[in-house]
Design a protein around this motif. Structure first.
Motif, PDB file in Angstrom:
ATOM      1  N   PRO A  53     -13.451  -8.149  11.964  1.00 60.86           N
ATOM      2  CA  PRO A  53     -12.617  -7.083  11.394  1.00 60.86           C
ATOM      3  C   PRO A  53     -12.907  -6.932   9.904  1.00 60.86           C
ATOM      4  N   THR A  54     -12.614  -5.770   9.366  1.00 51.81           N
ATOM      5  CA  THR A  54     -12.807  -5.588   7.926  1.00 51.81           C
ATOM      6  C   THR A  54     -11.545  -6.041   7.208  1.00 51.81           C
ATOM      7  N   TYR A  55     -11.700  -6.261   5.931  1.00 49.89           N
ATOM      8  CA  TYR A  55     -10.595  -6.702   5.084  1.00 49.89           C
ATOM      9  C   TYR A  55      -9.339  -5.844   5.223  1.00 49.89           C
ATOM     10  N   ASN A  56      -9.497  -4.533   4.998  1.00 48.99           N
ATOM     11  CA  ASN A  56      -8.332  -3.660   5.013  1.00 48.99           C
ATOM     12  C   ASN A  56      -7.594  -3.610   6.353  1.00 48.99           C
ATOM     13  N   PHE A  57      -8.277  -3.921   7.402  1.00 49.72           N
ATOM     14  CA  PHE A  57      -7.627  -3.918   8.707  1.00 49.72           C
ATOM     15  C   PHE A  57      -6.950  -5.265   8.988  1.00 49.72           C
ATOM     16  N   ALA A  58      -7.680  -6.343   8.746  1.00 48.92           N
ATOM     17  CA  ALA A  58      -7.139  -7.682   9.005  1.00 48.92           C
ATOM     18  C   ALA A  58      -5.895  -7.941   8.153  1.00 48.92           C
ATOM     19  N   VAL A  59      -5.930  -7.474   6.919  1.00 49.35           N
ATOM     20  CA  VAL A  59      -4.796  -7.675   6.021  1.00 49.35           C
ATOM     21  C   VAL A  59      -3.530  -7.041   6.583  1.00 49.35           C
ATOM     22  N   VAL A  60      -3.673  -5.827   7.055  1.00 52.95           N
ATOM     23  CA  VAL A  60      -2.507  -5.131   7.608  1.00 52.95           C
ATOM     24  C   VAL A  60      -1.975  -5.851   8.847  1.00 52.95           C
TER      25      VAL A  60
ATOM     26  N   ASP B 237       2.095  -9.281  11.086  1.00 50.07           N
ATOM     27  CA  ASP B 237       2.295 -10.344  12.061  1.00 50.07           C
ATOM     28  C   ASP B 237       2.978 -11.573  11.459  1.00 50.07           C
ATOM     29  N   MET B 238       2.661 -11.866  10.207  1.00 56.17           N
ATOM     30  CA  MET B 238       3.244 -13.032   9.552  1.00 56.17           C
ATOM     31  C   MET B 238       4.618 -12.737   8.960  1.00 56.17           C
ATOM     32  N   GLY B 239       5.031 -11.501   9.111  1.00 55.97           N
ATOM     33  CA  GLY B 239       6.345 -11.142   8.597  1.00 55.97           C
ATOM     34  C   GLY B 239       6.431 -11.170   7.085  1.00 55.97           C
ATOM     35  N   ILE B 240       5.325 -10.853   6.437  1.00 54.10           N
ATOM     36  CA  ILE B 240       5.297 -10.838   4.976  1.00 54.10           C
ATOM     37  C   ILE B 240       6.194  -9.713   4.462  1.00 54.10           C
ATOM     38  N   THR B 241       7.108 -10.068   3.561  1.00 56.88           N
ATOM     39  CA  THR B 241       8.040  -9.054   3.045  1.00 56.88           C
ATOM     40  C   THR B 241       7.559  -8.428   1.742  1.00 56.88           C
ATOM     41  N   HIS B 242       6.844  -9.224   0.939  1.00 56.39           N
ATOM     42  CA  HIS B 242       6.366  -8.736  -0.359  1.00 56.39           C
ATOM     43  C   HIS B 242       4.900  -9.079  -0.539  1.00 56.39           C
ATOM     44  N   VAL B 243       4.103  -8.068  -0.778  1.00 55.61           N
ATOM     45  CA  VAL B 243       2.693  -8.319  -1.052  1.00 55.61           C
ATOM     46  C   VAL B 243       2.507  -8.231  -2.559  1.00 55.61           C
ATOM     47  N   ILE B 244       2.333  -9.409  -3.167  1.00 54.61           N
ATOM     48  CA  ILE B 244       2.139  -9.474  -4.610  1.00 54.61           C
ATOM     49  C   ILE B 244       0.668  -9.783  -4.832  1.00 54.61           C
TER      50      ILE B 244
ATOM     51  N   HIS C  31      -6.077  -3.972  -6.379  1.00 56.68           N
ATOM     52  CA  HIS C  31      -5.847  -3.616  -4.974  1.00 56.68           C
ATOM     53  C   HIS C  31      -5.052  -2.320  -4.821  1.00 56.68           C
ATOM     54  N   ILE C  32      -4.701  -1.715  -5.927  1.00 54.82           N
ATOM     55  CA  ILE C  32      -3.905  -0.486  -5.824  1.00 54.82           C
ATOM     56  C   ILE C  32      -4.622   0.554  -4.959  1.00 54.82           C
ATOM     57  N   MET C  33      -5.923   0.688  -5.141  1.00 55.28           N
ATOM     58  CA  MET C  33      -6.657   1.700  -4.382  1.00 55.28           C
ATOM     59  C   MET C  33      -6.843   1.321  -2.911  1.00 55.28           C
ATOM     60  N   ASN C  34      -6.543   0.087  -2.559  1.00 54.40           N
ATOM     61  CA  ASN C  34      -6.626  -0.302  -1.155  1.00 54.40           C
ATOM     62  C   ASN C  34      -5.350   0.093  -0.411  1.00 54.40           C
ATOM     63  N   THR C  35      -4.293   0.173  -1.152  1.00 57.80           N
ATOM     64  CA  THR C  35      -3.001   0.447  -0.538  1.00 57.80           C
ATOM     65  C   THR C  35      -2.954   1.765   0.246  1.00 57.80           C
ATOM     66  N   PRO C  36      -3.468   2.858  -0.303  1.00 57.41           N
ATOM     67  CA  PRO C  36      -3.455   4.100   0.494  1.00 57.41           C
ATOM     68  C   PRO C  36      -4.367   4.038   1.718  1.00 57.41           C
ATOM     69  N   LYS C  37      -5.220   3.039   1.783  1.00 59.84           N
ATOM     70  CA  LYS C  37      -6.061   2.889   2.972  1.00 59.84           C
ATOM     71  C   LYS C  37      -5.277   2.109   4.025  1.00 59.84           C
ATOM     72  N   GLN C  38      -4.432   1.207   3.540  1.00 63.20           N
ATOM     73  CA  GLN C  38      -3.703   0.335   4.454  1.00 63.20           C
ATOM     74  C   GLN C  38      -2.442   0.968   5.032  1.00 63.20           C
ATOM     75  N   ILE C  39      -1.769   1.775   4.236  1.00 56.61           N
ATOM     76  CA  ILE C  39      -0.525   2.372   4.708  1.00 56.61           C
ATOM     77  C   ILE C  39      -0.685   3.208   5.984  1.00 56.61           C
ATOM     78  N   PRO C  40      -1.714   4.047   6.078  1.00 59.51           N
ATOM     79  CA  PRO C  40      -1.876   4.796   7.333  1.00 59.51           C
ATOM     80  C   PRO C  40      -2.101   3.878   8.535  1.00 59.51           C
ATOM     81  N   VAL C  41      -2.692   2.724   8.296  1.00 60.52           N
ATOM     82  CA  VAL C  41      -2.919   1.780   9.394  1.00 60.52           C
ATOM     83  C   VAL C  41      -1.580   1.218   9.868  1.00 60.52           C
TER      84      VAL C  41
ATOM     85  N   LEU D 170       3.969  -0.075  12.445  1.00 62.00           N
ATOM     86  CA  LEU D 170       4.494  -1.217  11.697  1.00 62.00           C
ATOM     87  C   LEU D 170       5.093  -0.776  10.368  1.00 62.00           C
ATOM     88  N   LYS D 171       6.046  -1.566   9.911  1.00 60.69           N
ATOM     89  CA  LYS D 171       6.698  -1.253   8.638  1.00 60.69           C
ATOM     90  C   LYS D 171       5.932  -1.919   7.493  1.00 60.69           C
TER      91      LYS D 171
END
Length: 399
Positions: free
Chosen positions: A146-153, A158-165, A170-180, A186-187
């Motif tokens: 899997p690629t980074y942006n997919f595995a991260v999401v 899955d791990m129930g992470i509440t805050h991604v610090i 990584h700001i520019m990765n966020t708009p790639k991850q949100i649609p996933v 998933l929330k």
RNA sequence: GACCCCAUCGUCUAGCCUGGCCUAGGACAUCACCCUUUCACGGUGAUGACGCGGGUUCGAAUCCCGCUGGGGUCGCCA
């Protein structure tokens, strides 16, 4: 609010970088402050670059810094089936498709993607005018990983992470991850993009700016508490003028919302000062033990030396040490008779004609002493100094 | 180049959200002096900043806009 769950997700493709350590530290502070959980996830999907030695190095550096984690390590390399299942869901929904041997996710081509960042507030991207967001995202590489942006999401959800610090690179990765997240139903977690640590030229800190690996600081003789203290002050402050704060105080006072949005330049001068503050607080026996490795590294065998004598030597230098590795240089005259004299010092201090017979006289004076103790040596030295018409500096350096 | 982020002493920062108490506070570094028979530690003091231009307001470091400057991202790396 439910339990806080954060994670630090290093890639074992290099040593633990000082900047990554700071990100890990802020996650750890936040988790401990909130009474939540701090997880470690190893992002080793790049089979070529991931190395076991780096993993060990990262873990030992984290332990050295005192950043303990909760639960078991999560290895992305062991979760391929999980990612594949998730990808299949997207294919089934018609939201992803195989292309050659890879799988691509159909990204929305118009409209806006945005999120509420804990530090920056709302950050929004207009998909139509944002080139790099327009191409369908590869979520599985043709080598089957899997690629980074997919595995991260998949993992953060899955791990129930509440805050991604994470770093604001990584700001520019966020708009790639949100649609996933949305496509998977998933929330998304709460995002918090913290600024990077900069080098003197204000670009992100790298090797050319100096030591970047945590282990290098260990080797130079910095104390973990001092590094933790210094790093916590880069991009954050308790709000008053306190600077030397124990780990417990930091955990107690750490407030993610007080983190600055501006990148901070890593300044070694101040780190050394902070370290000196911590060195001075150490008890001599403890400091002596910490000094042993640097002595051994120089080829000495301090374990064969008289311990009482060694501790006296350490006491003598206690106020002067700001990095442990300095000690062998500082105190070498006391245990090494083969050292070369300092040419510069020789020029500076031995030229004075008044010193002509000083050594001989001093030797005679000391030999003639009734008892060789601090008091009489000092008195005799002062007397000779006065007789020769020398100041303390002129007398002490040569003799 | 496009997009995104940021902007207080050389550096780390307080203040900014909730304008007036800011003739902008602290720390590191630098310099001076004190302590000291050297160095160091410690103490005192000095130098030193709200990037620029417009607004809003009785009043702006603090709110708004523009500019400039800096950084980041544009991979089947993470």
């Amino acid at each position: 609010m439910s339990e806080v769950r954060v994670r630090f997700a290093p890639s074992p493709t290099g040593f633990l970088h000082i900047g990554s350590a700071r990100t890990a530290l802020f996650n750890w502070f936040f988790a401990r402050h909130m009474g939540g959980k701090f997880f470690l996830r190893i992002e080793d999907t790049d089979k070529e670059r991931s190395k076991q030695e780096f993993l060990e190095e990262i873990l030992s550096s984290l332990k050295w810094l005192g950043l303990d984690w909760d639960g078991e390590l999560v290895f992305q390399s062991k979760r391929t089936e999980f990612y594949r299942t998730q990808a299949q869901k997207l294919i089934d929904k018609g939201l992803a498709y195989p292309e050659e041997n890879a799988i691509r996710f159909r990204v929305p081509k118009s409209g806006k993607v945005g999120f509420e960042d804990m530090l920056h507030g709302r950050i929004e991207f207009d998909l139509e005018q944002h080139g790099s967001l327009a191409e369908d995202l590869v979520i599985f590489k043709s080598d089957g990983s899997p690629t980074y942006n997919f595995a991260v999401v998949c993992d953060d959800a899955d791990m129930g992470i509440t805050h991604v610090i994470r770093g604001d690179d990584h700001i520019m990765n966020t708009p790639k991850q949100i649609p996933v997240y949305e496509a998977l139903g998933l929330k998304p977690p709460i995002f918090c993009h913290i600024p990077l640590i900069l080098g003197a030229d204000r670009s992100r800190m790298s090797k050319r700016h100096g030591a970047t690996a945590i282990r290098e600081y260990l080797e130079q003789g910095f104390l973990p508490d001092a590094i933790v203290n210094y790093l916590s002050l880069l991009g954050w402050s308790p709000g008053n003028n306190e600077e030397i704060l124990s780990r417990e105080e930091l955990v107690k006072k750490f407030d993610l919302s007080r983190v600055l949005k501006t990148g901070a330049v890593f300044g070694k001068d101040k780190l050394e000062w902070v370290n000196g503050q911590y060195v001075r607080k150490l008890a001599v026996p403890v400091l002596t033990d910490l000094l042993l490795p640097s002595l051994k590294k120089r080829g000495y065998a301090p374990e064969t030396w008289d311990r009482v004598w060694l501790e006296k030597l350490v006491t003598l230098h206690h106020e002067r040490i700001f990095m442990l590795a300095q000690f062998p240089d500082l105190a070498q005259f006391f245990f090494d008779d083969k050292i070369e004299y300092d040419q510069v010092a020789r020029e500076e201090f031995l030229r004075d004609p008044r010193l002509k017979d000083a050594f001989l006289k001093y030797a005679q004076t000391l030999e003639g002493l009734a008892s060789f103790d601090t008091k009489s040596v000092e008195e005799a030295s002062r007397a000779l100094m006065k007789a020769l018409g020398l100041t303390g500096k002129e007398f002490i350096h040569p003799c």
